[in-house]
Design an enzyme around this catalytic site. Structure first.
Site, mmCIF file in Angstrom:
data_model
loop_
_atom_site.group_PDB
_atom_site.id
_atom_site.type_symbol
_atom_site.label_atom_id
_atom_site.label_comp_id
_atom_site.label_asym_id
_atom_site.label_seq_id
_atom_site.Cartn_x
_atom_site.Cartn_y
_atom_site.Cartn_z
ATOM 1 N N TYR A 119 36.059 -23.024 8.483
ATOM 2 C CA TYR A 119 34.849 -22.333 8.022
ATOM 3 C C TYR A 119 33.636 -23.141 8.462
ATOM 4 O O TYR A 119 33.611 -24.373 8.330
ATOM 5 C CB TYR A 119 34.856 -22.225 6.497
ATOM 6 C CG TYR A 119 33.549 -21.715 5.912
ATOM 7 C CD1 TYR A 119 33.348 -20.360 5.681
ATOM 8 C CD2 TYR A 119 32.515 -22.600 5.586
ATOM 9 C CE1 TYR A 119 32.148 -19.887 5.147
ATOM 10 C CE2 TYR A 119 31.313 -22.136 5.051
ATOM 11 C CZ TYR A 119 31.144 -20.786 4.834
ATOM 12 O OH TYR A 119 29.960 -20.336 4.315
ATOM 13 N N GLU B 222 27.017 -17.520 9.201
ATOM 14 C CA GLU B 222 28.289 -17.918 8.601
ATOM 15 C C GLU B 222 29.431 -17.439 9.490
ATOM 16 O O GLU B 222 29.532 -16.253 9.792
ATOM 17 C CB GLU B 222 28.420 -17.303 7.206
ATOM 18 C CG GLU B 222 29.704 -17.695 6.492
ATOM 19 C CD GLU B 222 29.829 -16.988 5.148
ATOM 20 O OE1 GLU B 222 30.124 -17.656 4.149
ATOM 21 O OE2 GLU B 222 29.637 -15.749 5.111
#
Length: 432
Positions: free
Chosen positions: A153, A241
């Protein structure tokens, strides 16, 4: 050097943990789903990334079955992924009114892509996040399918606590990062970036290392991180993101999926990006509100909230809930308010059959309370308001505003503070 994010390590993920706590019932509060006012489809976000040198899957966009077939043939990929383009999540488990199950399909045969596209384009796809009747699919993305050997991530966001950009990363990718923030905070890494100096090579390398990339992949990941930061700055993003930020068995670092949030104040210099805004999936009332520079989010209660500022809106919703009521929405006026906006706001609120009371909660800093009061009285008279109205005003020109309301002769209930306003609004609904 990036350090593991401990409990006291700043604001970058505090809100993530907060939302998780709310979901688990840690304390009573109204849960509001974050909304982006600029909505981009997946293919649009990926094109922005590709245009800035970020590695994404090769893809084409098609708006007919024949175009989808041609796109699949042009890809010359070992395996193809066909994805319906809608803004709602949960596409993979969605159902089309054509009978087709799933908005994401894998195949090695371009002809199958054509057959699937025929059952997607022009039909409604229903998922857990769409309205009951689903959303019409107008385009599909035909992309090269890549295997993922490892998922991480990575995100870049503006953090007020740090007065600038912050990188946040975790080797735990492809999962709910909010849960990781709560259960394994030591697995999340944070690195502040000096916005004047920009990202440094050693910062990008350290983050790549923290994400678990090894050997040549570490430098490749660092290069991708730097390109993502350049994208972040160039498009005036507030957040980029990437989840998953992964690696393939062939040794390639790829941004497989991304969410980009934009600074609304930068619209004047990002006209091309804002022109891509897809409002077709918004509720009609949201689009109507946007015409008057109002921001509307519908909820499932019966007390309408009319406020200025998102923070005040959420506080108002929470206090209504804590006093036993249910907010029907929040409608944010923003800063530069005019009487006409107040009138249109009331028009929108009263058109909702669920609304049984309206709570106005305005803190006048930039906003002139007298303008609000004039708008309220005009709306009450012209719209012949038939539901209870509770008003709490504070700040600039508040005494003049109170005089206007008191002398109007209208059935308006004034409140001393937010707590008082919430109690009066809830009580007015309970009397019915």
């Amino acid at each position: 050097m990036a350090a593991p994010l401990a409990g006291q390590a700043g604001a970058a993920l505090r809100d993530l943990a907060l939302r998780s706590a709310r979901r688990r019932g840690g304390f009573p509060a109204v849960q509001l789903t974050p909304r982006r006012w600029l909505n981009l489809q997946e293919y649009q976000s990926k094109k922005l990334m590709a245009d800035h040198g970020v590695t994404v899957q090769r893809f084409f966009v098609a708006d007919s079955a024949n175009d989808a077939l041609e796109a699949a043939q042009r890809l010359k990929a070992k395996e193809i992924v066909l994805k319906a383009q809608i803004l709602a999540g949960g596409r993979g488990k969605g159902v089309f009114n054509s009978g087709l199950k799933g908005g994401v399909h894998l195949t090695k045969d371009p002809k199958i892509v054509e057959q699937l596209a025929k059952q997607m384009i022009g039909y409604n796809l229903s998922t857990k996040q769409t309205p009951k009747d689903g959303v019409t699919v107008k385009k599909v993305m035909v992309a090269e399918a890549l295997n993922i050997s490892r998922e991480t991530y990575f995100a870049i966001l503006m953090d007020r606590a740090c007065n600038g950009p912050v990188m946040v990363g975790s080797p735990e990718g492809g999962v709910d990062i909010e849960e990781v923030a709560v259960t394994s905070p030591e697995r999340i890494f944070k690195e502040e970036i000096d916005i004047f100096e920009g990202i440094k090579d050693h910062q990008a390398l350290q983050m790549a290392k923290n994400l678990g990339f090894k050997g040549p992949l570490q430098q490749q990941a660092a290069d991708q991180i730097k390109k993502l930061y350049n994208l972040f700055l160039k498009i005036d993003a507030t957040q980029v993101e990437v989840n998953p930020f992964g690696e393939t068995p062939e040794g390639q670092v790829v941004c497989f999926d991304a969410k980009i949030n934009f600074d609304d104040n930068a619209e004047f210099r990002q006209k091309e990006i804002f022109a891509m805004d897809d409002k077709s999936e918004n509720e009609p009332i949201e689009n109507e509100a946007a015409k008057y520079d109002l921001k509307y989010i519908g909820l499932d209660g019966n007390i309408a909230c009319f406020v200025n500022g998102a923070g005040l809106a959420m506080a108002t919703c929470d206090i209504i809930s804590l006093n036993g009521g249910k907010p029907a929405n929040f409608l944010d006026l923003g800063g530069g308010v005019k009487e006409a906006q107040v009138y249109q706001a009331f028009k929108l609120l009263t058109a909702d059959p669920k609304v049984e009371a309206i709570l106005v909660n305005i803190f006048g800093g930039i906003v002139n309370c007298a303008i609000i009061a004039n708008g309220i009285t005009k709306a009450c008279r012209e719209l012949e308001l038939k539901v209870p109205l509770v008003v709490r005003l504070e700040g600039t020109n508040v005494h003049e505003a109170q005089r206007i309301l008191n002398e109007s002769g209208l059935p308006i209930t004034s409140a001393n503070d937010l707590e008082d306003a919430a109690k009066k609004a809830v009580a007015s609904v309970a009397k019915k």
